[in-house]
Design a protein around this motif. Structure first.
Motif, short mmCIF file in Angstrom:
data_model
loop_
_atom_site.label_atom_id
_atom_site.label_comp_id
_atom_site.label_asym_id
_atom_site.label_seq_id
_atom_site.Cartn_x
_atom_site.Cartn_y
_atom_site.Cartn_z
N PHE A 369 0.82 -1.20 0.00
CA PHE A 369 0.00 0.00 0.00
C PHE A 369 0.86 1.26 0.00
CE2 PHE A 369 -2.36 3.32 2.35
CZ PHE A 369 -3.43 3.47 1.49
N THR A 370 1.95 1.26 0.76
CA THR A 370 2.84 2.42 0.84
C THR A 370 3.53 2.68 -0.49
OG1 THR A 370 3.22 2.02 3.20
CG2 THR A 370 4.80 3.43 2.05
N CYS A 371 4.05 1.64 -1.11
CA CYS A 371 4.73 1.80 -2.41
C CYS A 371 3.77 2.33 -3.47
CB CYS A 371 5.33 0.47 -2.87
SG CYS A 371 6.80 -0.05 -1.97
N MET A 372 2.54 1.81 -3.47
CA MET A 372 1.56 2.26 -4.46
C MET A 372 1.15 3.70 -4.20
SD MET A 372 0.34 0.94 -7.15
CE MET A 372 0.21 2.50 -8.02
N SER A 373 1.00 4.06 -2.93
CA SER A 373 0.63 5.44 -2.58
C SER A 373 1.72 6.42 -3.01
CB SER A 373 0.39 5.57 -1.07
OG SER A 373 -0.66 4.72 -0.65
N PHE A 374 2.97 6.05 -2.77
CA PHE A 374 4.08 6.93 -3.14
C PHE A 374 4.20 7.05 -4.66
CE2 PHE A 374 8.84 7.68 -3.41
CZ PHE A 374 8.72 9.03 -3.10
N ALA A 375 3.92 5.96 -5.38
CA ALA A 375 3.99 5.99 -6.84
C ALA A 375 2.97 6.97 -7.42
CB ALA A 375 3.77 4.59 -7.42
N ILE A 376 1.73 6.91 -6.91
CA ILE A 376 0.69 7.78 -7.45
C ILE A 376 0.94 9.24 -7.05
CG2 ILE A 376 -0.96 7.56 -5.53
CD1 ILE A 376 -3.17 7.36 -7.69
N TRP A 377 1.45 9.46 -5.84
CA TRP A 377 1.78 10.83 -5.41
C TRP A 377 2.89 11.40 -6.27
CZ3 TRP A 377 6.54 12.54 -3.50
CH2 TRP A 377 6.57 13.86 -3.06
N LEU A 378 3.91 10.61 -6.54
CA LEU A 378 5.05 11.07 -7.33
C LEU A 378 4.62 11.47 -8.73
CD1 LEU A 378 8.18 11.31 -7.08
CD2 LEU A 378 8.33 9.05 -8.11
N HIS A 379 3.78 10.64 -9.35
CA HIS A 379 3.34 10.94 -10.71
C HIS A 379 2.42 12.15 -10.75
CE1 HIS A 379 0.31 10.54 -14.00
NE2 HIS A 379 1.42 10.60 -14.70
N LEU A 380 1.45 12.24 -9.83
CA LEU A 380 0.52 13.37 -9.83
C LEU A 380 1.25 14.69 -9.57
CD1 LEU A 380 -2.57 11.88 -7.95
CD2 LEU A 380 -2.31 12.30 -10.41
N ARG A 381 2.24 14.65 -8.72
CA ARG A 381 3.03 15.86 -8.44
C ARG A 381 3.78 16.29 -9.70
NH1 ARG A 381 8.41 16.16 -6.54
NH2 ARG A 381 8.93 18.14 -5.52
N HIS A 382 4.37 15.34 -10.39
CA HIS A 382 5.11 15.64 -11.62
C HIS A 382 4.17 16.16 -12.70
CE1 HIS A 382 8.15 15.21 -14.75
NE2 HIS A 382 7.28 14.51 -15.47
N TRP A 383 3.01 15.55 -12.83
CA TRP A 383 2.02 15.96 -13.83
C TRP A 383 1.55 17.39 -13.55
CZ3 TRP A 383 -3.43 13.29 -14.45
CH2 TRP A 383 -4.02 13.75 -15.63
N SER A 384 1.31 17.70 -12.29
CA SER A 384 0.87 19.03 -11.92
C SER A 384 1.93 20.08 -12.25
CB SER A 384 0.53 19.07 -10.42
OG SER A 384 0.18 20.37 -10.01
N GLN A 385 3.19 19.77 -11.96
CA GLN A 385 4.27 20.70 -12.25
C GLN A 385 4.40 20.95 -13.75
OE1 GLN A 385 7.62 18.81 -10.36
NE2 GLN A 385 7.19 19.71 -8.36
N ASN A 386 4.29 19.90 -14.55
CA ASN A 386 4.37 20.06 -15.99
C ASN A 386 3.20 20.88 -16.54
OD1 ASN A 386 6.71 18.63 -16.17
ND2 ASN A 386 5.79 16.73 -16.95
N SER A 387 2.01 20.70 -15.97
CA SER A 387 0.83 21.46 -16.40
C SER A 387 1.02 22.95 -16.10
CB SER A 387 -0.42 20.94 -15.72
OG SER A 387 -0.66 19.58 -16.05
N LYS A 388 1.58 23.26 -14.93
CA LYS A 388 1.82 24.65 -14.57
C LYS A 388 2.85 25.29 -15.50
CE LYS A 388 0.63 24.18 -9.68
NZ LYS A 388 1.14 24.24 -8.27
N GLN A 389 3.89 24.53 -15.83
CA GLN A 389 4.92 25.06 -16.73
C GLN A 389 4.34 25.32 -18.12
OE1 GLN A 389 8.23 22.33 -16.68
NE2 GLN A 389 8.86 22.92 -14.62
N SER A 390 3.45 24.43 -18.58
CA SER A 390 2.84 24.60 -19.90
C SER A 390 1.96 25.85 -19.94
CB SER A 390 2.00 23.38 -20.25
OG SER A 390 2.80 22.22 -20.32
N LYS A 391 1.25 26.12 -18.85
CA LYS A 391 0.39 27.31 -18.80
C LYS A 391 1.22 28.58 -18.78
CE LYS A 391 -3.50 25.07 -16.46
NZ LYS A 391 -4.34 25.03 -15.23
N ASN A 392 2.36 28.52 -18.08
CA ASN A 392 3.21 29.72 -17.99
C ASN A 392 3.88 30.07 -19.32
OD1 ASN A 392 2.59 30.03 -15.28
ND2 ASN A 392 4.35 28.80 -14.59
N THR A 393 4.14 29.01 -20.13
CA THR A 393 4.78 29.27 -21.41
C THR A 393 3.75 29.54 -22.50
OG1 THR A 393 4.81 26.87 -21.82
CG2 THR A 393 6.78 27.86 -20.86
#
Length: 393
Positions: A369-393
């Motif tokens: 459960f911990t490994c799966m939770s960390f995997a989804i958090w890591l990806h969603l965080r990365h996805w959110s950062q990329n979305s913000k960068q795309s909006k800024n550019t």
């Protein structure tokens, strides 16, 4: 880079999963016939995994020196020769040496199957096709033990390796025909330059995120596989019931892989990964709840894990495509490094899980459960950062 037949790439990707799993049912019989301790025969599995991990780490540098064609031929030659040695000598020394050669060759085949798909089809089409390779691997993992057990019973353990010899020989002929001489310009970088390229991959945020998330999801599978034989030791039905229930894991993985090919036709890579990870997290949560509050049986153990594996079947091919294509002109090194991280992490966890099961079994499910939770958090965080960068550019 020309596009290669998907059937050829699938046949390549199936070689190593078949080779590693087909021998498992025969290990006790090999130990008895060779009059050696079972732990020594078990090395034939452990050494294969180690060779597979380190071989995938080295494959990128080999491709840079020799190109795709020569590297693939070298890997398939090692795989075929190792298969022949493993079964031909009829002793423990030949078995162990052959398995190392098999593993090194299998590492090259697995890595280049993914790299050739991405380079030949492009990022978008590769994400759709990668699911078929994942499905083929799942099928291989399901049928290999059944094949190995049947051949061992009827013909003896040495002839089990004839399957890999035949497969390797056919792939050598197909490679000579399908991969052109100049499929990739050789760069011949130095050892230091190869290390620098691996360092560059690890420093790249896209590659690092997708590769680590993919590894975390894979660890959930390795933890389950390593612990389930001990957990089910007292279940009704015995080892035969375990074998049939385990097929459900492979079927779930295959179904998820097929669904990923459909989803990727309509959604972005990140959306597909998020869907797969969410399903896997739900399965991990249900698995934890059933083991904490309900009487444990095969259904309570395997059905939630089928959900985890189904989600992994959706996310893994997309994760792999995103990671491999994150850096231009380094797809083979990216595929090899990602495979190394996944296999090495899985091997380390698998080594210690039996100790955890005997002392604190519920920790296994918290770990999943911990490994799966960390995997989804890591990806969603990365996805959110990329979305913000795309909006800024």
């Amino acid at each position: 880079m020309p596009s290669f037949p998907l059937s050829y790439l699938i046949f390549i990707a199936m070689s190593s999963p078949i080779a590693i799993n087909i021998l498992l049912p025969a290990l006790p019989n090999i130990a008895k016939q060779l009059n050696v301790d079972i732990s020594l025969v078990q090395l034939s599995y452990s050494l294969y995994l180690c060779a597979l991990a380190f071989g995938q780490l080295l494959v990128g540098g080999i491709v840079n020196h020799f190109g795709y064609r020569k590297t693939m031929l070298l890997g398939l030659a090692s795989f075929t020769l190792g298969s022949a040695i493993s079964g031909g000598f009829g002793n423990i020394e030949g078995l162990l040496i052959g398995r190392v050669l098999q593993g090194l060759g299998g590492a090259i085949a697995m890595s280049l199957a993914r790299a050739l798909l991405v380079d030949g089809s492009g990022k978008t089409k590769a994400s759709q096709k990668m699911g078929y390779i994942i499905m083929a691997i799942a099928i291989s993992q399901s049928i290999a033990p059944l094949m190995g057990g049947l051949i061992n019973s009827l013909l003896g353990w040495q002839l089990i390796f004839s399957i890999s010899v035949l497969q390797g020989s056919l792939l050598l002929m197909l490679t000579l025909k399908l991969i052109p001489h100049h499929s990739q310009q050789t760069q011949r970088p130095s050892f230091r330059e190869n290390i620098t390229q691996y360092k560059t991959l690890l420093q790249d945020r896209d590659f690092r995120t997708y590769a680590v998330a993919n590894t975390l999801v894979a660890i959930c599978f390795y933890v389950f596989v390593s612990s389930s034989p001990y957990i089910t030791n007292t279940f009704k039905g015995g080892i035969h019931a375990y074998g049939y229930w385990f097929i459900s894991i492979s079927i779930s993985f295959m179904a998820g892989g097929y669904l990923s090919t459909l989803i990727n036709q309509h959604l972005t890579l990140d959306k597909t990964i998020a869907i797969g990870n969410s399903i896997s997290l739900l399965g991990a949560f249900l698995l934890l709840l059933t083991q904490l509050f309900l009487d444990t049986d095969y259904a309570g153990l395997f059905l939630p894990m089928c959900l985890v594996t189904f989600g992994r079947g959706i996310s893994q091919p997309t994760n792999q495509t995103a990671a491999i294509s994150s850096i231009n002109k380094q797809s083979s090194m990216a595929a090899g490094l990602m495979g190394f991280l996944q296999l090495l992490s899985g091997a380390l966890f698998a080594q210690f899980i039996p100790l955890i099961v005997t002392s604190l079994p519920t920790l296994v499910f918290w770990l999943i459960f911990t490994c799966m939770s960390f995997a989804i958090w890591l990806h969603l965080r990365h996805w959110s950062q990329n979305s913000k960068q795309s909006k800024n550019t």
